[in-house]
Structures are given as structure tokens and as C-alpha cells.
Design an enzyme around this catalytic site. Structure first.
Site, PDB file in Angstrom:
ATOM      1  N   SER A 123     -17.433 -10.287 -52.290  1.00  0.00           N
ATOM      2  CA  SER A 123     -18.250 -10.439 -53.485  1.00  0.00           C
ATOM      3  C   SER A 123     -17.676  -9.550 -54.589  1.00  0.00           C
ATOM      4  O   SER A 123     -17.174  -8.463 -54.322  1.00  0.00           O
ATOM      5  CB  SER A 123     -19.686 -10.014 -53.176  1.00  0.00           C
ATOM      6  OG  SER A 123     -20.341  -9.587 -54.353  1.00  0.00           O
ATOM      7  N   GLU A 151     -18.842 -23.068 -46.315  1.00  0.00           N
ATOM      8  CA  GLU A 151     -19.724 -23.505 -47.411  1.00  0.00           C
ATOM      9  C   GLU A 151     -19.049 -24.576 -48.267  1.00  0.00           C
ATOM     10  O   GLU A 151     -19.668 -25.563 -48.648  1.00  0.00           O
ATOM     11  CB  GLU A 151     -20.105 -22.306 -48.294  1.00  0.00           C
ATOM     12  CG  GLU A 151     -21.083 -21.368 -47.629  1.00  0.00           C
ATOM     13  CD  GLU A 151     -21.315 -20.111 -48.462  1.00  0.00           C
ATOM     14  OE1 GLU A 151     -22.469 -19.773 -48.696  1.00  0.00           O
ATOM     15  OE2 GLU A 151     -20.343 -19.458 -48.885  1.00  0.00           O
ATOM     16  N   LYS A 207     -20.180  -7.268 -48.821  1.00  0.00           N
ATOM     17  CA  LYS A 207     -20.246  -8.672 -48.457  1.00  0.00           C
ATOM     18  C   LYS A 207     -18.967  -9.216 -47.814  1.00  0.00           C
ATOM     19  O   LYS A 207     -17.863  -8.887 -48.210  1.00  0.00           O
ATOM     20  CB  LYS A 207     -20.558  -9.535 -49.693  1.00  0.00           C
ATOM     21  CG  LYS A 207     -21.944  -9.360 -50.261  1.00  0.00           C
ATOM     22  CD  LYS A 207     -23.054  -9.762 -49.308  1.00  0.00           C
ATOM     23  CE  LYS A 207     -23.194 -11.245 -49.151  1.00  0.00           C
ATOM     24  NZ  LYS A 207     -23.671 -11.896 -50.379  1.00  0.00           N
ATOM     25  N   HIS A 264     -35.695 -27.897 -33.547  1.00  0.00           N
ATOM     26  CA  HIS A 264     -36.464 -27.526 -34.746  1.00  0.00           C
ATOM     27  C   HIS A 264     -36.072 -26.147 -35.258  1.00  0.00           C
ATOM     28  O   HIS A 264     -36.874 -25.472 -35.896  1.00  0.00           O
ATOM     29  CB  HIS A 264     -37.976 -27.545 -34.493  1.00  0.00           C
ATOM     30  CG  HIS A 264     -38.453 -28.743 -33.724  1.00  0.00           C
ATOM     31  ND1 HIS A 264     -38.917 -29.898 -34.319  1.00  0.00           N
ATOM     32  CD2 HIS A 264     -38.494 -28.974 -32.392  1.00  0.00           C
ATOM     33  CE1 HIS A 264     -39.237 -30.775 -33.396  1.00  0.00           C
ATOM     34  NE2 HIS A 264     -38.990 -30.245 -32.214  1.00  0.00           N
TER      35      HIS A 264
END
Ligand code: ARG
Length: 465
Positions: A276, A289, A282, A155
């Protein structure tokens, strides 16, 4: 004039020509198409269906076209509709009217089926090799990181500590099932449809065994209608690819979590990350992704083909032309994804200093306190309740199970002794799980041996690795 233009008196509407043509994508089948035609021509010659000299001319011409395809010297024409008619036209330009003998006893329906069988067989082997390479990396990394403990989750809540190696090996076994599924699809793809004609077979005494053998097929279709109508193997291919993609997507999701500030388990190599345009700090996990994102299109191709086929009467229908782009795109999505996941898995660094601090405040050794009581003959259900109380006390005191005093323990059960503290140290907790397939170090070392055996047997029995 079209190859099939005999019974037509008007030209084809231009949009019809463009909309129904497949050359834009089936040109990718050029090599297998020509290979299939060469086998067919040889068969026509050896069986005496056409003269040997003519067969030789066909083969020579086809081989020349094959070279031009390899050298990228061919201009495909949309007026010729598909790869089959483009090649036949090129052959005609090269060797003249004898080219017209190539299509004896054959239809584009068994021809296209043959092409896809050859293409998919080889794609399966490429995928298997890529899966195997990724498994190899996961195995090496798990051998290398036997000293790293991470939280295991259910979970997405801290559950029990596990070896990082154990986690990586979980993916090794998923990939092994993908590998097996690919092998299974390969078995059903390894059949030649050639010689089925348009749907009913042919009046010529074609030797189907001969062409099947020349092209390296293990068997052939026993029913000509089935041979030109079957796309099951493509659905199985897309299904297998979808499951494999799903596994890569889950791996990607975990990489994304693990590199986040919040988890901080690993760092990906710079070579697999991007920055970024606005925020200088970043380092984004774009690669996992994109893989996670592209999973949807692979599932989509599976759904699309299932839907295309569901209402089709036997035998060939032009709808079936839709079987190709999804298969090509799936391969083009999946193969690089496998290579990229392998690259990321091969080059991450484990954030050991951060992982050491991870277990300071959690309760992932709670099961072990219960197991401790069970060792002292308390029924597990009772022990569960006792530890539940201890957890509650610890939360109230702002500590964890190691932070309670022996007096706190004894107040909950007289069975506790000071050895309970050693029993709940993180490494002890991990190593206590020696059951087969468990996360204890010696069980994981055993698992690594099984994994090595598995890779060895892949290599001994499998194609293309
Ligand atoms: N381009 C077609 C396809 O991909 C080849 C077979 C066409 N057959 C026909 N009878 N029109 O399915």
C-alpha cells in the site's frame, strides 16, 4: 486506389475508412492469413487453375512477407482496411501484377473465416496446455499437504472439517471439465471453410480437401453459406473461456479470503503481492483481485458476440468483423490468469500453526456426534435433534462438543459412552469420510491416483501438451 475501387468514382470518406477498418486488430492474424494464402496458392497451382510458375511466385512472395511480419518490419495501412488486403497489397509491391491471381476463387469472407479457425484452434491448444500445468500444480500441492485440515464451509459457515488437499483437488476436477470443454470446441473448430467463396462456392474447380489437409484440418464445411456465416465455434470458445474464468475467479476469491487476517490459512509469496502507498503493514492480494475483476470482461465478450449475431441474415455481414477483438482480449486475459494462478498456487505457504488453533471453538464435528448415535441404531433424524440440544448446551456453557462432560452427553441419550470423545477428534472426523470422493485421507489418496491417471490420459490423447 482500393482493391475493390473499380465501380467507385469518389474517394472513401476518411472517418468511414477509419471506422470500418479492422487492420488495427486483425493484423494479429497476419501469420495465419499468410499460411492460408500459401495453401490456397499451392492448390491453385496443383489443380491447374493458375499456372504452376505463377503459383510458385505467389508462394515465394508470401513467404518473404511472412518473414518480414516475424521481423516486425511491416507497416500496416489503414487505407487497405484489413489484414487480407494489406497482405495482397504487399504481395503486389513485391511480385507485381501476378499477385492479382492469388484471390482467384476466393473471397475475404472464406479467407477471414479460415484465419479465425486457424487462430482459435491454436489458442485452444495453448489454453489446454496452461490448464494442464495448473492442474499439475494443484495435484502436487495436494500430495504435499495431506496432513493439513481446514474447515469446510457451506453458506460460508463452518460445516465439516476437510483435508486442504481435498479442497485443492475440487479445483483440479473443475479444470478437467474445462479442459474437456476446450477439446470439444476444438473438434468443431477443426473444419476448413476455405473454398466457400463469398457465399455460394466458386466456378473454379478448387480442391477443398487439399487445402484442408495442407492446413491440418480434420474436416471441412459442407455448405458454403454455413462456412462463411458460422461463428458458433467462437461463441463456444467464449463460453468455455467464461466458465474457465469463473473457476479462476472462485479460486481467486478463496485465496483472498485465505490470506486475510480473519482466515489466515495461507500466505502468498511476496512475488505475487503488492503493498500500500500509505499503510506500511499491508501485503495485498492484488493478483487474485485483478483476476476476479477481469472475469466480467470475458463474460462481456460472450454476451457481445451472441448479441452481434442474433439478428444477422445469411451469409456474411460486416457486423461479423466484431468477432475478433473479444476473442483476442479473452485469450490475453485468460492465458496470463492461468499462469498467475499457477504461480500463486505453487508458492503459497500454509499457516500450519494458525490452522491447528482453528478447531478449538467450533462445532464442525456435530454431524459426527449424530453419526455416532446412528451407529448405535438411533434413526438419523432423532440423532440430529439430540445433537442439536447438545450444541445448544455447549453454546450456553461457552464451550464446544469436546468440552461437554460425559454426564452431559448421557443426560441427552443413554447411548453415549466415553468413546464419543475420540470419535469427534478433528482428524478422526476427517478420516471417517472414506466414501468414494470423500475427504478421508485414504479416499483422497485414491482420488490423487485418479487425478494422475487423468493427467496421463490428457497427455496421451491431446494436442499441444
Ligand atoms: N475485415 C473483415 C472481417 O473481419 C474481412 C471480411 C470482409 N469481407 C467483406 N466482404 N467486406 O470480417
Amino acid at each position: 486506389m482500393k482493391l475493390w475501387g473499380g465501380r467507385f468514382s469518389q474517394d472513401t470518406n476518411e472517418l468511414v475508412e477509419q471506422y470500418t477498418a479492422s487492420i488495427a486488430f486483425d493484423k494479429r492474424l497476419a501469420e495465419v492469413d499468410i499460411r492460408g494464402s500459401i495453401a490456397h496458392a499451392k492448390m491453385l497451382g496443383t489443380t491447374g487453375i493458375i499456372a504452376e510458375v505463377d503459383a510458385n511466385l505467389l508462394v515465394t512472395g508470401l513467404n518473404e512477407i511472412r518473414h518480414d511480419v516475424e521481423a516486425d518490419k511491416i507497416e500496416w495501412r489503414v487505407e487497405d482496411e484489413d489484414i487480407h488486403m494489406n497482405v495482397e497489397r504487399l504481395l503486389h509491391e513485391r511480385i507485381g501484377p501476378v499477385a492479382g491471381k492469388l484471390h482467384t476463387g476466393r473471397s475475404r469472407n472464406d479467407q477471414v473465416a479460415l484465419d479465425m479457425h486457424l487462430f482459435v484452434k491454436e489458442s485452444i491448444q495453448e489454453l489446454q496446455a496452461a490448464v494442464s500445468r495448473l492442474q499439475q500444480v494443484l495435484l502436487e500441492q495436494s500430495e504435499r499437504h495431506l496432513d493439513v485440515v481446514i474447515p469446510g464451509y457451506t453458506h460460508l459457515q463452518r460445516a465439516q472439517p476437510i483435508l486442504f488437499s481435498h479442497h485443492l483437488l475440487a479445483y483440479f476436477w473443475m479444470l478437467q471439465r474445462d479442459f474437456d470443454r476446450l477439446e470439444d470446441v476444438h473438434r468443431r473448430t477443426d473444419m476448413s471453410p476455405l473454398g466457400a467463396g463469398a457465399l455460394a462456392g466458386t466456378t473454379f474447380a478448387v480442391d477443398r480437401q487439399y487445402t484442408a489437409k495442407l492446413l491440418g484440418f480434420a474436416g471441412l464445411y459442407e455448405n458454403s453459406l454455413d462456412a462463411v456465416s458460422d461463428r458458433d465455434y467462437l461463441i463456444e470458445f467464449l463460453n468455455t473461456a467464461s466458465i474457465l474464468m469463473m473457476h479462476l475467479s472462485r479460486m481467486s476469491e478463496e485465496l483472498i479470503l485465505w490470506v486475510s487476517e480473519e482466515f489466515g490459512f495461507i500466505e502468498l509469496s511476496d512475488a505475487y503481492c503488492t503493498g500500500s502507498s500509505m499503510m506500511p503493514q499491508k501485503k495485498n492480494p492484488d493478483v487474485p483481485e485483478v483476476i476476479r475483476g477481469k472475469t466480467g470482461r470475458v463474460y462481456g465478450h460472450l454476451m457481445a458476440l451472441l448479441t452481434t449475431l442474433k439478428g444477422l441474415p445469411l451469409a456474411y455481414n460486416k457486423d461479423m468483423q466484431e468477432d475478433k477483438e473479444g476473442v483476442f482480449d479473452t485469450l490475453d486475459t485468460l492465458l496470463p490468469a492461468l499462469e498467475l494462478v499457477r504461480g500463486m498456487m505453487n508458492s503459497f505457504t500454509v499457516q500450519t500453526h494458525r490452522l491447528k488453533k482453528v478447531f478449538g471453538q467450533d462445532f464442525s464435528n456435530a454431524t459426527d456426534v449424530a453419526d455416532y448415535l446412528v451407529q448405535k441404531q438411533m434413526p438419523f433424524r432423532e440423532a440430529h435433534a439430540v445433537v442439536g440440544q447438545l450444541v445448544m448446551q455447549a453454546i450456553e456453557k461457552g464451550t464446544n462438543l469436546a468440552g461437554l462432560s460425559l454426564a452431559d452427553y448421557k443426560a441427552c441419550s443413554p447411548l453415549f459412552d466415553k468413546d464419543v470423545f475420540a470419535a469427534i477428534e478433528v482428524r478422526r472426523v476427517v478420516d471417517a469420510r472414506q466414501s468414494r470422493g470423500g475427504t478421508g485421507t485414504s479416499a483422497v489418496i485414491q482420488q490423487i491416483e485418479y487425478a494422475k491417471d487423468t493427467l496421463r490420459s490428457q497427455r496421451s490423447k491431446s494436442i499441444g501438451i
